[in-house]
Scaffold this active site. Structure first.
Site, PDB file in Angstrom:
ATOM      1  N   LYS A  16     106.762   0.075  42.647  1.00  0.00           N
ATOM      2  CA  LYS A  16     107.320   0.662  43.873  1.00  0.00           C
ATOM      3  C   LYS A  16     108.667   1.273  43.522  1.00  0.00           C
ATOM      4  CE  LYS A  16     110.184  -0.439  46.923  1.00  0.00           C
ATOM      5  NZ  LYS A  16     110.745   0.907  47.124  1.00  0.00           N
TER       6      LYS A  16
ATOM      7  N   GLU B 159     117.067  -7.888  37.452  1.00  0.00           N
ATOM      8  CA  GLU B 159     118.172  -7.103  36.878  1.00  0.00           C
ATOM      9  C   GLU B 159     119.012  -6.650  38.055  1.00  0.00           C
ATOM     10  OE1 GLU B 159     118.740  -6.701  33.709  1.00  0.00           O
ATOM     11  OE2 GLU B 159     116.865  -7.386  32.833  1.00  0.00           O
TER      12      GLU B 159
ATOM     13  N   CYS C 201     124.631   0.073  36.964  1.00  0.00           N
ATOM     14  CA  CYS C 201     124.940  -1.366  37.043  1.00  0.00           C
ATOM     15  C   CYS C 201     125.909  -1.771  35.936  1.00  0.00           C
ATOM     16  CB  CYS C 201     123.660  -2.168  36.935  1.00  0.00           C
ATOM     17  SG  CYS C 201     122.705  -1.729  35.480  1.00  0.00           S
TER      18      CYS C 201
ATOM     19  N   GLU D 103     130.999  -4.108  43.727  1.00  0.00           N
ATOM     20  CA  GLU D 103     130.451  -3.103  42.813  1.00  0.00           C
ATOM     21  C   GLU D 103     130.716  -1.722  43.436  1.00  0.00           C
ATOM     22  OE1 GLU D 103     126.167  -3.189  42.444  1.00  0.00           O
ATOM     23  OE2 GLU D 103     126.314  -2.685  40.328  1.00  0.00           O
TER      24      GLU D 103
HETATM   25  P1  NAP Z   1     118.455  -1.941  46.264  1.00  0.00           P
HETATM   26  O1  NAP Z   1     118.849  -1.447  47.609  1.00  0.00           O
HETATM   27  O2  NAP Z   1     118.496  -3.395  46.015  1.00  0.00           O
HETATM   28  O3  NAP Z   1     116.983  -1.377  46.029  1.00  0.00           O
HETATM   29  C1  NAP Z   1     116.289  -1.573  44.826  1.00  0.00           C
HETATM   30  C2  NAP Z   1     114.811  -1.475  45.075  1.00  0.00           C
HETATM   31  O4  NAP Z   1     114.412  -2.554  45.919  1.00  0.00           O
HETATM   32  C3  NAP Z   1     114.386  -0.196  45.808  1.00  0.00           C
HETATM   33  O5  NAP Z   1     113.125   0.193  45.341  1.00  0.00           O
HETATM   34  C4  NAP Z   1     114.308  -0.669  47.250  1.00  0.00           C
HETATM   35  O6  NAP Z   1     113.485   0.080  48.081  1.00  0.00           O
HETATM   36  C5  NAP Z   1     113.719  -2.051  47.035  1.00  0.00           C
HETATM   37  N1  NAP Z   1     113.881  -2.931  48.183  1.00  0.00           N
HETATM   38  C6  NAP Z   1     114.876  -2.946  49.100  1.00  0.00           C
HETATM   39  N2  NAP Z   1     114.651  -3.925  50.003  1.00  0.00           N
HETATM   40  C7  NAP Z   1     113.489  -4.534  49.641  1.00  0.00           C
HETATM   41  C8  NAP Z   1     112.724  -5.596  50.175  1.00  0.00           C
HETATM   42  N3  NAP Z   1     113.099  -6.256  51.264  1.00  0.00           N
HETATM   43  N4  NAP Z   1     111.581  -5.956  49.563  1.00  0.00           N
HETATM   44  C9  NAP Z   1     111.177  -5.314  48.447  1.00  0.00           C
HETATM   45  N5  NAP Z   1     111.860  -4.277  47.887  1.00  0.00           N
HETATM   46  C10 NAP Z   1     113.001  -3.902  48.480  1.00  0.00           C
HETATM   47  O7  NAP Z   1     119.301  -1.257  45.122  1.00  0.00           O
HETATM   48  P2  NAP Z   1     119.600   0.282  44.886  1.00  0.00           P
HETATM   49  O8  NAP Z   1     120.624   0.715  45.873  1.00  0.00           O
HETATM   50  O9  NAP Z   1     118.324   1.061  44.813  1.00  0.00           O
HETATM   51  O10 NAP Z   1     120.209   0.251  43.416  1.00  0.00           O
HETATM   52  C11 NAP Z   1     121.515  -0.039  43.162  1.00  0.00           C
HETATM   53  C12 NAP Z   1     121.669  -1.471  42.689  1.00  0.00           C
HETATM   54  O11 NAP Z   1     120.822  -1.700  41.574  1.00  0.00           O
HETATM   55  C13 NAP Z   1     123.069  -1.768  42.208  1.00  0.00           C
HETATM   56  O12 NAP Z   1     123.476  -3.026  42.680  1.00  0.00           O
HETATM   57  C14 NAP Z   1     122.909  -1.797  40.691  1.00  0.00           C
HETATM   58  O13 NAP Z   1     123.866  -2.572  40.019  1.00  0.00           O
HETATM   59  C15 NAP Z   1     121.544  -2.349  40.544  1.00  0.00           C
HETATM   60  N6  NAP Z   1     121.000  -2.018  39.230  1.00  0.00           N
HETATM   61  C16 NAP Z   1     120.896  -3.014  38.307  1.00  0.00           C
HETATM   62  C17 NAP Z   1     120.425  -2.721  37.039  1.00  0.00           C
HETATM   63  C18 NAP Z   1     120.315  -3.789  35.995  1.00  0.00           C
HETATM   64  O14 NAP Z   1     119.649  -3.554  35.000  1.00  0.00           O
HETATM   65  N7  NAP Z   1     120.932  -4.941  36.159  1.00  0.00           N
HETATM   66  C19 NAP Z   1     120.048  -1.406  36.711  1.00  0.00           C
HETATM   67  C20 NAP Z   1     120.170  -0.421  37.685  1.00  0.00           C
HETATM   68  C21 NAP Z   1     120.649  -0.743  38.950  1.00  0.00           C
HETATM   69  P3  NAP Z   1     114.140   1.235  49.008  1.00  0.00           P
HETATM   70  O15 NAP Z   1     114.503   2.288  48.094  1.00  0.00           O
HETATM   71  O16 NAP Z   1     113.084   1.610  49.941  1.00  0.00           O
HETATM   72  O17 NAP Z   1     115.323   0.609  49.691  1.00  0.00           O
END
Ligand code: NAP
Length: 484
Positions: free
Chosen positions: A181, A257, A291, A388
């Site tokens: 997804k 992650e 991240c 962050e």
């Molecule tokens: P996010 O809002 O947590 O979303 C990540 C993914 O989860 C998206 O596909 C999102 O779908 C999905 N999602 C959201 N709510 C969900 C739920 N209730 N059930 C299942 N899936 C759900 O994060 P983001 O804004 O896309 O990305 C930024 C974050 O990712 C930052 O905190 C960054 O640090 C972190 N990140 C971490 C790494 C690592 O390797 N540690 C790498 C890259 C990014 P939708 O798009 O529909 O909301």
């Protein structure tokens, strides 16, 4: 290929069991360009029924896929790597259009993301087990590695290709089928990748893609479904925490992650020019929407002013614009909410006494642009040091010795990566021991490398992606007892 042609050929359906489909209820959602606020494409919006069909397809394909010889799985991944590299220009343009980074950075993402496919093509044939004579002489201990089974993969928008290949590569190499997804803000690259994978001969049902605007409604039932055996998530700590709680019900294998709050230490003896170069890479890669972006610059008092001045000059010289334009260094943030959040952190820090050295004013629309910003002498309690930022903002704080620097670096619930600049080998070794994070970069501002185990500690996550460790995330060890 120009933008229009690219978008005309873009798959916009759900890929389930090898076929492109509309959502069962016919729903679609719009994917926009954050540089222009224009709609790029309408994408099928998976419903819970579609999610169920995708998991059913992955479950049905699991047996054949895990019995496919590792060498054959490896060859498919290698073919996919070659095809991704061949399609660099179109994948890079898609990344730029849906996520905003410059084309040069997007090409870099294709090279980096593709490399996970090559690495796991090479690792697919190395799922080693072991053999040990039982110490009492009364048996043989054999271990074999088995694929964990159908895997749910959830990715963020910030690296639309690399976050997908970092999961698909090891999952398929290990013999697991997958349902991925992608983020609603940037699903186009993953859909194109899936089509390339299908063209390479990845069998029906092995890789299913379900973009949706209803993430929770679609994914929660799948996480609760016993046909799923693994959840690999990359995204925010808040969402990861909630998914971990959901995964507990069926004791699902998980990799998480999550978010970071990376410190970037410049010790008293650092090479200043090298530290500024490293700071630019650690801060500005991906517009700061990474991240592993340096979130806090912790600088020894002796170097604080020259470091801040040099960083402000370099940051102020970057060109803001749509990533497709020649010479643009910094694209837009993902949306207007991201601009508001980043600006709130900047104004909060200035209100708390930080000096605004460059930037600090969002530009007028269209597009969600925020200029590279440097904040000097930020007080320790400013929110910008504890959140962050996920944007092009560099807050600098001043410390008086190494111990204070390390204490400040570790004073966070996150632990993804820490960067440190010093010219002293003993100090560097010590930092590798005492910085409390999953990864430490010494005298370099980028640590991401497909052959290395990427992952965090504390609230930054569980498990590793990349390296030999990344394959283990999709394998389970079975012990088979034999008589001696
Ligand atoms: P996010 O809002 O947590 O979303 C990540 C993914 O989860 C998206 O596909 C999102 O779908 C999905 N999602 C959201 N709510 C969900 C739920 N209730 N059930 C299942 N899936 C759900 O994060 P983001 O804004 O896309 O990305 C930024 C974050 O990712 C930052 O905190 C960054 O640090 C972190 N990140 C971490 C790494 C690592 O390797 N540690 C790498 C890259 C990014 P939708 O798009 O529909 O909301």
């Amino acid at each position: 290929m120009d933008e229009r042609q690219l978008l005309e050929q873009q798959p916009t359906g759900l890929l389930i069991d090898g076929r492109w489909r509309d959502a069962t209820d016919g729903a679609t959602f719009a994917v926009g360009d954050p540089a222009t606020d224009q709609v790029l494409a309408e994408v099928a919006d998976a419903s819970p029924e579609d999610g169920d069909a995708a998991l059913a397809a992955a479950h049905a394909a699991q047996g054949d896929w895990e019995r496919t010889p590792p060498r054959q799985r490896a060859q498919l991944l290698r073919d996919l790597f070659d095809a991704v590299i061949e399609h660099t220009e179109e994948l890079a343009l898609l990344i730029t259009l849906e996520m905003g980074k410059s084309l040069a950075e997007a090409r870099g993402e294709v090279a980096y993301g593709g490399e996970f496919l090559r690495w796991y093509a090479e690792e697919a044939v190395r799922a080693y087990g072991s053999h040990l004579p039982a110490p009492g002489g009364n048996g043989r201990i054999l271990t074999v590695k088995r694929p964990v089974g159908p895997s749910l993969l959830i990715t963020p928008w910030n690296f639309p290709l690399a976050m997908a290949t970092r999961k698909i590569g090891p999952a398929l190499a290990a013999g697991c089928t997958a349902v991925i997804k992608p983020a609603a803000a940037a699903p186009l690259t993953t859909l194109r990748l899936a089509e390339i994978a299908r063209d390479c001969g990845v069998p029906d049902g092995v890789l299913n893609v379900i973009p949706t605007s209803r993430a929770g409604d679609v994914m929660s039932p799948l996480i609760a479904d016993e046909r799923a055996r693994k959840l690999s998530f990359t995204g925010s700590t808040a969402v990861g925490r909630s998914l971990l709680a959901q995964a507990a019900d069926q004791v699902l294998r998980v990799s998480m992650e999550l978010g970071g709050n990376a410190p970037f230490l410049v010790l008293e003896d650092a090479d200043l020019d090298a530290a500024v170069d490293g700071a630019m890479a650690a801060k500005m890669r991906n517009i700061g929407e990474s991240c592993v972006a340096a979130n806090r610059f912790i600088v020894h008092r002796r170097l604080a002013e020259p470091f801040t001045a040099a960083l402000a000059e370099r940051m102020g010289g970057l060109r803001l614009g749509r990533g497709t334009e020649e010479g643009v260094d910094v694209g837009p943030l993902i949306d207007a909410d991201a601009v508001d959040k980043v600006h709130g952190l900047v104004t909060g820090a200035v209100g708390a006494g930080a000096e605004l050295r460059v930037g600090g004013q969002p530009t007028d629309g269209p597009g969600s642009f925020y200029p590279p910003t440097v904040l000097g002498d930020v007080p320790p309690d400013a929110e910008v040091l504890h959140e962050e930022v996920f944007g092009p903002v560099a807050p600098v704080t001043v410390v008086d010795d190494d111990t204070e620097a390390v204490a400040a670096a570790n004073a966070t619930p996150y632990g993804l990566v820490a960067f440190a600049y010093t010219q002293d080998v003993d100090r560097a070794m010590w930092l590798g021991d005492v910085l409390d994070s999953g990864m430490v970069g010494i005298n370099r501002g980028v640590v991401s490398e497909p052959a290395a185990p990427f992952g965090g500690s504390k609230h930054s996550g569980l498990g590793k992606e990349g390296g030999a460790e990344g394959l283990e995330e999709y394998l389970t060890t079975r012990y088979v007892a034999f008589p001696s």
